[in-house]
Design an enzyme around this catalytic site. Sequence first.
Site, PDB file in Angstrom:
ATOM      1  N   GLY A  14       0.815  -1.222   0.000  1.00  0.00           N
ATOM      2  CA  GLY A  14       0.000   0.000   0.000  1.00  0.00           C
ATOM      3  C   GLY A  14       0.841   1.261   0.000  1.00  0.00           C
ATOM      4  O   GLY A  14       0.503   2.237   0.657  1.00  0.00           O
ATOM      5  N   ALA A  17       2.573   2.887  -5.222  1.00  0.00           N
ATOM      6  CA  ALA A  17       2.229   1.930  -6.286  1.00  0.00           C
ATOM      7  C   ALA A  17       0.932   1.197  -5.967  1.00  0.00           C
ATOM      8  O   ALA A  17       0.040   1.076  -6.816  1.00  0.00           O
ATOM      9  CB  ALA A  17       3.374   0.935  -6.485  1.00  0.00           C
ATOM     10  N   SER A  40       0.981  -3.281   5.323  1.00  0.00           N
ATOM     11  CA  SER A  40       1.386  -3.422   6.714  1.00  0.00           C
ATOM     12  C   SER A  40       1.964  -2.105   7.208  1.00  0.00           C
ATOM     13  O   SER A  40       3.007  -1.659   6.719  1.00  0.00           O
ATOM     14  CB  SER A  40       2.438  -4.530   6.820  1.00  0.00           C
ATOM     15  OG  SER A  40       3.155  -4.385   8.006  1.00  0.00           O
ATOM     16  N   LYS A  79       5.215  22.127 -10.651  1.00  0.00           N
ATOM     17  CA  LYS A  79       6.559  21.830 -11.162  1.00  0.00           C
ATOM     18  C   LYS A  79       6.560  22.068 -12.670  1.00  0.00           C
ATOM     19  O   LYS A  79       5.800  21.431 -13.404  1.00  0.00           O
ATOM     20  CB  LYS A  79       6.923  20.374 -10.841  1.00  0.00           C
ATOM     21  CG  LYS A  79       8.238  19.942 -11.465  1.00  0.00           C
ATOM     22  CD  LYS A  79       8.601  18.513 -11.116  1.00  0.00           C
ATOM     23  CE  LYS A  79       9.793  18.056 -11.932  1.00  0.00           C
ATOM     24  NZ  LYS A  79      10.076  16.625 -11.768  1.00  0.00           N
ATOM     25  N   VAL A 186       2.767 -13.264   5.554  1.00  0.00           N
ATOM     26  CA  VAL A 186       3.798 -14.147   6.108  1.00  0.00           C
ATOM     27  C   VAL A 186       4.098 -15.317   5.175  1.00  0.00           C
ATOM     28  O   VAL A 186       5.128 -15.975   5.292  1.00  0.00           O
ATOM     29  CB  VAL A 186       3.419 -14.657   7.517  1.00  0.00           C
ATOM     30  CG1 VAL A 186       3.475 -13.534   8.531  1.00  0.00           C
ATOM     31  CG2 VAL A 186       2.045 -15.314   7.526  1.00  0.00           C
ATOM     32  N   ILE A 346       7.055   7.339 -10.443  1.00  0.00           N
ATOM     33  CA  ILE A 346       5.590   7.371 -10.294  1.00  0.00           C
ATOM     34  C   ILE A 346       4.951   7.266 -11.675  1.00  0.00           C
ATOM     35  O   ILE A 346       3.921   6.607 -11.856  1.00  0.00           O
ATOM     36  CB  ILE A 346       5.151   8.633  -9.520  1.00  0.00           C
ATOM     37  CG1 ILE A 346       5.637   8.513  -8.073  1.00  0.00           C
ATOM     38  CG2 ILE A 346       3.630   8.818  -9.575  1.00  0.00           C
ATOM     39  CD1 ILE A 346       5.413   9.739  -7.208  1.00  0.00           C
TER      40      ILE A 346
END
Length: 503
Positions: A14, A17, A40, A79, A186, A346
């Site tokens: 998360g 991307a 996580s 920018k 896991v 990005i």
Amino acid sequence: MAFEQPYRIVVAGGGTAGWMTAAALVRFLGPGFSIVLVESEAIGTVGVGEATIPQIRLFNAGLGIDENAFIAATQASFKLGIEFVGWTKGGRYMHAFGDVGRDNGGVAFQHSWLRGLAEGVAEPLAAYSLNNAAALSNRMQRGPARTAQMLPEMPYAFHFDAGLYARFLRNYAEARGVTRHEGKIVEVLRGGESGDVTALRLDGDRSIEGDLFIDCTGFRGLLIAETLGVEFEDWSHWLPCDRALAVPSARARDFTPYTRATAHSAGWQWRIPLQHRTGNGIVYSSAHLSDDEAASRLLANLDEPALAEPRALRFTAGKRKAFWQANVIAVGLASGFLEPLESTSIHLIQSAIERILKLLPGRRISDAQRAEYDRQTNLELDRIRDFLILHYWANDRDEPFWHARRETPLPEGLAHKIELWRACGQIVREDADLFSEVAWLQVLAGQGIAAEGYHPLADQPASGQIAEYLDLLAKLTAREVAQMPDHAAFIRQHCAAREDIAA
Ligand SMILES: Cc1cc2nc3c(=O)[nH]c(=O)nc-3n(C[C@H](O)[C@H](O)[C@H](O)COP(=O)(O)OP(=O)(O)OC[C@H]3O[C@@H](n4cnc5c(N)ncnc54)[C@H](O)[C@@H]3O)c2cc1C
């Protein structure tokens, strides 16, 4: 594609991307799909990635995001390009977005400019680029030019807080039906003869099943590399910077609408002004500079006090040997990394998402689909890699790091591009090249590579006419810039996240 059960897409990770992918998938796929994201908080994100290129506007517009709301929510600034300082002895130039000059009949602008240079009547390229001139005057406007029809509209991108952008997209995605699971993956479970991934096992004995998995787990590539064993192709002989230290500093008084990339003895340093702070970082080759030296150099070169301790990042330039393996597609840092010199990461997430949507598989994935996805990704990455190498190779600095850059043999395509420019001032944009001819022009000329010739048609106008033509373009550009509002004032008026942006 009619399924009885929804087609389950699982996004692992998360960061920027993961949330860009989840947001776009939920926006563009219909009700036959379920989108789940696992992340996580304990592992966290890479937490950098603040400068973008103009294509990000297409991504946001595709999602139907209101630009001013997005700018305010992410503490963004505008920018207009990237200023390169010290890449050649004492030199500075800008790779500004958008057009430079104007083609004369069928002759590309650079030929008229090269002739003008030869006759001593041309100014530096900056004088003919609206973006460049506006950037250096700290000015900003959106929409068509106000004072002359022949001037182009200014393309622009953003500097933003990457964490806030991910949060913004998370709100967007969850509001439209993406299910988020907090937890650590896991184990990655695989099944059948195909060896496809079938589920992610999370801590707390939970399991998320899926049909297609998007690996957005960052540099480690938990699915694509650690589980499926896809190897990494190392490009560090061309791009040897392998470490960075990032640090925020207090909001800059000089609130520039451009990124600055300043070369140092073993890499370069970035400066990215946001509304609430300035993002800074030093990128360096660990073979040429120690971490301590890098930290003191970074901190010595801030224009305002640091707001935190520098954060260390390690990386290797390169890419995965496959981006789509079995039923796993790697997006973002899991797919590879090219250093942030031209702010392309990005954008690469965005173009990967476009490719996923175009080549979206049904329940059976064909080798041809995978091969096409990889072919397109490789083409795009190779061109960006070459553009980055050009900045390093064409230097005249004295330090060992820079000597070595000049001596490194170039990829064939880049060597040809440089030779063509040198010989006759021609620049050819190849398929899938993210960067336009004028982008290459600004870097080739800015890094001091001289063209020995130009197109013969540029010799047709009489001498006085060329001087007049160049003079007119420069004057129109300067006049347009003079009436633009100041960058900070523009943000204050349209999209401020806070009231007290420095004027
Ligand atoms: C020094 C530096 C500067 C950069 N500057 C720019 C820039 O200016 N412009 C630009 O476009 N890009 C830039 N980038 C790149 C940009 O930061 C990344 O492309 C972008 O942040 C995407 O990262 P990501 O989402 O792929 O990975 P990450 O941010 O690392 O996210 C990985 C996600 O996976 C999750 N995850 C990992 N393992 C597990 C697990 N076992 N269980 C559950 N979740 C897990 C993490 O929690 C996290 O949510 C820069 C990168 C670096 C290193």
